[in-house]
Design an enzyme around this catalytic site. Structure first.
Site, PDB file in Angstrom:
ATOM      1  CD  GLU A 165      -3.084  -0.970   2.629  1.00  0.00           C
ATOM      2  OE1 GLU A 165      -2.590  -0.154   3.339  1.00  0.00           O
ATOM      3  OE2 GLU A 165      -4.691  -1.774   1.878  1.00  0.00           O
ATOM      4  CD  GLU A 241      -4.363  -5.870   2.778  1.00  0.00           C
ATOM      5  OE1 GLU A 241      -5.481  -5.092   3.694  1.00  0.00           O
ATOM      6  OE2 GLU A 241      -2.874  -5.998   2.647  1.00  0.00           O
TER       7      GLU A 241
END
Length: 601
Positions: A165, A241
């Site tokens: 991320e 995710e």
């Protein structure tokens, strides 16, 4: 030797030349005791997963600079990454690895080792060469463990992630390329991928050749994939995710839950568009002091449980959400017949009595030797990563104490004057003027116990945090107290405790609890009536408790127990304790609430 397979990313994922839909479940090997790995992995397979995903925490594998642990001989086997991956392969699961340096994962410091904060001002998660030098040293040890596990070498690992991320943190593409190149140089030849929030500016921050983009989100899968398609060069869409629940923070209210039907609906939308990794299929536990924290308006440390309202509970129970998601997966891929292991035994051991106790000040000579300095020093500067630090000074210049103020302190401090509790402060309140006493006397003793409640694991505060006192202590608004003794209390040597040393009521103290077990089984510690602290069971640090909640009970896996006498050591800081603790197999003693998932930002 396992037969060699191939895995490629083209217009779709291809396994051995055939189109392949990745249906993965996240389960972190270091949050579940090894005795339960097989039970949980089989349940993932029965869910319909063909793959298991895990991150790799740097701080667990290199707790001190140059000291590595991948053997599983310590921490009850929680560092045995290779053993975990090989077990997954044995059970017929493929593996996705998301190695360090940064993992987030609501884990202490996002997986970074605390010793990175000891000196200097190196910029983490950037191309700062001082930082990259440490990453390079780590990768030289890590990659030889990972390379033989790749599908190209007969292992189960399909692909590996670079960073995590990063697009919500920065745009230093030189850094991302450096990590990519280090992994390739270390023998990693499977596809490498990134995962980011589904937004144009975020994807643009991390777009680097030879790295496959994926997206992380909890809802609106079609919209997320439409954004992802602009950056994946015609490749498959994957949610790396899919947040099926959420995590809890101390003092945040009730336990977070999400609706099972809604989770199944979100999963269906993702599978209609591509592949998925369920984050998390099972959360497990933040054992010891390894919970992470977030920082918005104030510090919000995560609780010990990483239950996450996942498909499997913290202690591995199948939930309604599991069953609903299993039904959805069956719409896309045929479910395999999986023979599960017999259910893990659970037991109520009832009340266990406190058999001995000693307060911190009497125990101090057995636990730590003082280190002297003119100004108070942060934990990291003293070579300590986790636990507590006690700062002690004699107030030779003041015969009266009216106020205290701590600068650059974290996270929670309790001040004592001649062993009388004078102040308790947390987070930003530490730098507020605190009226105390007034206390009178000559050469008063000031002791400040500071607790590291978990380093921030997400956002810009990664670079700006040290624990303990890294500034000064202001006395009566006039001057900073100099000449300190510091006692490092990582709480890793509690076998040195002498319960005959003495005890005074109301002080931070250690309590020894004993109970007998005929047959080890899973249970939960009900800490109702106790204030704040942590629990060690048979020399294993189970984690923190705090009367503020929302967590009231600590999961105690039966694998940590033994037939016959068992011991709990409880450290409690508020002077609130009972004569017993209760061991009960019921997980929650409080209510829950549904939450709307948000971006981690």
């Amino acid at each position: 030797m396992e037969p060699l397979h191939t895995f490629e990313i083209k217009d779709q994922f291809y396994l051995d030349g055939n189109p392949f839909r990745i249906i993965s479940g996240g389960m972190h090997y270091f949050r579940v005791l090894p005795e339960y790995w097989e039970d949980r992995l089989l349940k993932l397979k029965a869910l319909g997963c063909n793959t298991v995903e895990t991150v790799v925490p740097w701080n667990l594998h290199e707790p001190k600079k140059g000291e590595f642990d991948f053997t599983g001989e310590k921490l009850h086997g929680l560092t045995d990454l290779v053993g975990y991956v090989k077990l997954a392969q044995k059970l017929g699961l493929w593996v996705i690895l998301r190695p360090s340096p940064y993992i987030c994962a609501e884990w202490e410091f996002g997986g970074f080792p605390a010793w990175l904060l000891a000196d200097g001002d190196m910029a983490l998660r950037t191309s700062d060469e001082r930082y990259l030098r440490h990453v390079r040293d780590y990768y030289k040890v890590l990659m030889p463990y990972l390379a033989p596990l790749q599908i190209t070498q007969g292992g189960p690992v399909l692909m590996m992630q670079v960073e995590n991320e990063y697009g919500t943190f920065g745009n230093d593409k030189k850094y991302i390329k450096a990590l990519r190149d280090m992994m390739r140089e270390g023998g990693i030849d499977v596809p490498l991928f990134q995962s980011d929030g589904p937004a144009d500016d975020i994807f643009q921050n991390t777009a680097v050749e030879d790295l496959f983009p994926t997206a992380n989100f909890g809802s609106r899968g079609k919209i997320a994939f439409d954004c992802l398609k602009k950056y994946n060069h015609g490749g498959p869409c994957m949610c790396a995710e899919l947040w099926v629940g959420w995590f809890d923070a101390w003092r945040s209210g009730k336990h977070h839950t999400t609706d099972a039907d809604q989770a199944a609906k979100e999963l269906r939308e993702v599978l209609e568009g591509g592949s998925v990794n369920l984050y998390v299929a099972e959360g497990g536990t933040n054992f010891g002091f390894m919970n992470g924290s977030n920082y918005g308006e104030f510090l919000t440390p995560d609780v010990t449980s990483y239950d996450y309202d996942a498909l499997l509970t913290e202690d591995g129970q199948i939930t309604e959400k599991y069953k609903k998601c299993q039904q959805v997966i069956a719409e896309f891929e045929p479910l395999q017949e999986v023979e599960l292991l017999p259910p893990v035994k659970r037991s109520a051991y009832g009340e266990a009595p406190v058999v001995a106790k000693t307060d911190l000040f009497h125990a101090l000579p057995d636990l730590a030797q003082p280190q002297e300095s003119v100004t108070p020093q942060a934990m990291e500067r003293m070579g300590q990563s986790y636990g507590y630090m006690l700062y002690s000074a004699v107030l030779e210049s003041s015969s009266e104490l009216n106020s205290l103020k701590l600068f650059k302190a974290a996270d929670r401090a309790i001040a004592f004057i001649d062993k009388q509790r004078a102040m308790t402060a947390y987070d930003r309140d530490l730098e507020v003027r605190h009226e105390v006493g007034p206390f009178h006397g000559k050469n008063m003793h000031l002791d400040i116990l500071v607790e590291n409640m978990g380093r921030v694991n997400y956002g810009p505060y990664l670079n700006w945090q040290r624990k303990g006192i890294d500034g000064c202590v202001m006395i009566n608004d006039r001057f900073a107290q100099h000449n300190w003794k510091q006692y490092a209390l990582p709480m890793t040597n509690l076998d040195q405790l002498n319960f005959e040393a003495g005890y005074e009521e109301g002080l931070p103290a250690f309590y020894q609890v004993e109970f007998n077990v005929d047959e080890p089984a899973d249970t939960f510690l009900d800490m109702t009536g106790w204030g704040k602290g942590f629990v060690v069971v048979n020399a294993f640090n189970l984690g923190r408790f705090w009367e503020e909640g929302p967590q009231r009970r600590l999961y105690l896996p039966g694998a940590l127990l033994k037939p016959g006498k068992n011991e709990l050591l409880i450290f409690e800081t508020e002077g609130k304790h009972k004569a017993t603790v209760i061991l009960n197999p019921v997980r929650y003693a409080g209510s829950r609430r549904r939450v709307i998932r948000k971006s981690k930002a």
